[in-house]
Write an enzyme that holds these catalytic residues in place. Structure first.
Site, short mmCIF file in Angstrom:
data_model
loop_
_atom_site.label_atom_id
_atom_site.label_comp_id
_atom_site.label_asym_id
_atom_site.label_seq_id
_atom_site.Cartn_x
_atom_site.Cartn_y
_atom_site.Cartn_z
CE1 TYR A 267 48.07 22.97 54.99
CE2 TYR A 267 50.22 24.33 55.14
CZ TYR A 267 49.47 23.07 55.33
OH TYR A 267 49.96 22.06 55.82
CB VAL A 279 49.77 19.45 46.60
CG1 VAL A 279 48.81 20.28 46.00
CG2 VAL A 279 51.34 19.40 46.03
CG HIS A 280 51.85 18.99 52.96
ND1 HIS A 280 53.17 19.43 53.19
CD2 HIS A 280 50.94 19.72 53.44
CE1 HIS A 280 52.93 20.70 53.71
NE2 HIS A 280 51.64 20.67 54.14
CG ASP A 281 50.06 13.46 52.33
OD1 ASP A 281 50.99 13.82 52.94
OD2 ASP A 281 48.82 13.22 52.99
#
Ligand code: CA
Length: 410
Positions: A267, A279-281
């Protein structure tokens, strides 16, 4: 601590953040919800369907999970060629991650073949993609739960939506609507730039037709898009806190730390994130465990609204908060520069003429109101990160204790 039992299914494309979402789905719990993960399906996305499936098996093996949860879904989008995301997740989808087994290791093989029985003995290294078996299994699972009077299943999707769309299209009428209470997905971008085109987020971009099927289905859909996932950054401080849990008796912390370190470097290189990776998901699973973490502070004029505000915490001095709002969301499927965009109608400029006021529509509970053209998705816009990270570390400690207990009994 009491909490509601909640049955989950995780459809994913590991993927560094999927690996962390899987951790939370397996070991997370809150005062509100105690989840039970009934299955994990893999889908193409961050890497090939082959590699995301193997990676799911490697992570389940690392978490010390009894084989039997994993199913291999679709390798390709519904109408388009598959894409992979080597730039963010490395060559095999879990680049830089240490301590995992390989696809020929016995533990990983057991995860991959647990639902296929004797096929493993035929010498195949990795099972073929089999979305039809996945859908059949899900339909039978839902029918059984409906028949036995068990609670509805929540589907969490953290990759392209191909498998979920196939389920919605192929399941007999009523089975999904009766057996599934909501689909919570990481995907899209509400009012912010995309990450793989200027407008589109990866999961939606890869299979926009599947996303359109999901967002058009008459069932509550919850969208955790980039607008919110970029609020949850795994900082150096959090990384140090994770590393401090290191134990010489297991390698789990090393593995988790390597996941976050590689993701941080990706990133930083690709998007210039200096404070840590999103931490998206993880957020999609976190929403299921505790939706109140995603409530917003009420604006003064919203304090009197009975339809959407509540106090969090139960005390008289609590701040009034409002639950996430429903919006009409359009998935752009036309080829062109906007393909894969999630267009969120924040100001009700597309609201159907029969929907006279936002409050009226917010309180509308009919299944049809979730279809395309209605306010078809709950769009997450706020997250209380001070409450999010304790959820993560609590799950890490549970996972660590689980892995250590297995090591001790071997
Ligand atoms: Ca993912």
């Amino acid at each position: 601590m009491t909490g509601e039992e909640k049955a989950l299914w995780l459809d994913c494309d590991p993927g560094h953040d999927d690996a962390i979402a899987l951790l939370l789905a397996l070991f997370g719990r809150s005062s509100l919800v105690h989840p039970t993960l009934l299955g994990v399906s893999s889908v193409h996305g961050n890497n090939t369907g082959h590699n995301t499936f193997v990676n799911a098996a490697r992570m389940l093996d690392a978490y010390g999970v009894e084989p039997g949860l994993l199913w291999r879904g679709a390798d390709v989008p519904l109408m388009r060629d598959a894409k992979i995301d080597e730039g963010i997740h490395g060559d095999d989808g879990l680049g830089g991650v240490t301590g995992l087994g390989t696809q020929t290791d016995e533990g990983v093989q057991r995860q991959m073949y647990a639902n296929l029985g004797p096929v493993a003995e035929k010498g195949q290294v990795v099972p073929e993609p089999d979305p039809l078996s996945l859908v059949s299994h899900l339909v039978e699972l839902l029918k059984r739960r409906i028949r036995d009077g068990q609670g509805p299943l929540t589907i969490v999707a953290t990759g392209p939506l191909t498998n979920v769309a196939l389920l919605l299209k192929l399941a007999p009428p009523g089975v999904v609507q009766q057996g599934v209470d909501q689909i919570v997905l990481m995907g899209g971008a509400a009012g912010v730039p995309g990450n793989r085109t200027p407008l589109a987020e990866w999961n939606i971009l890869v299979d926009p037709e599947a996303a359109r099927i999901v967002f058009s289905y008459p069932l509550p859909t919850v969208m955790a898009g980039l607008n919110i996932t970029h609020q949850a950054l795994f900082t150096d401080t959090l990384h140090s806190q994770l590393v401090s849990l290191y134990s010489s008796s297991d390698s789990l912390i090393d593995t988790l730390a390597s996941i976050m370190a590689f993701f941080a470097a990706s990133y930083a290189d690709t998007f210039g994130f200096a404070q840590g990776p999103p931490v998206h998901d993880f957020l999609a699973v976190a929403y299921v465990l505790d939706p109140t973490m995603f409530y917003a502070h009420a604006k003064p004029h919203q304090h009197t609204s009975s339809s959407s505000s509540s106090s969090v915490g139960g005390g008289s001095g609590d701040v009034a908060r409002v639950s996430p709002k429903r919006y009409r969301v359009h998935i752009e499927t036309n080829d062109g520069k906007a393909c894969g965009t999630t267009i969120v109608d924040f100001y009700d400029q597309w609201a159907p003429p029969t929907e006279s006021s936002p409050d009226q529509v917010d309180s509308e509970e009919t299944a049809a109101s979730w279809r395309e053209g209605g306010r078809n998705a709950i769009v997450l816009e706020h997250v209380d990160t001070e409450r999010l990270w304790p959820l993560f570390f609590d799950a890490v400690k549970r996972a660590q204790a689980h892995v250590q207990s297995q090591t001790n009994t071997q």
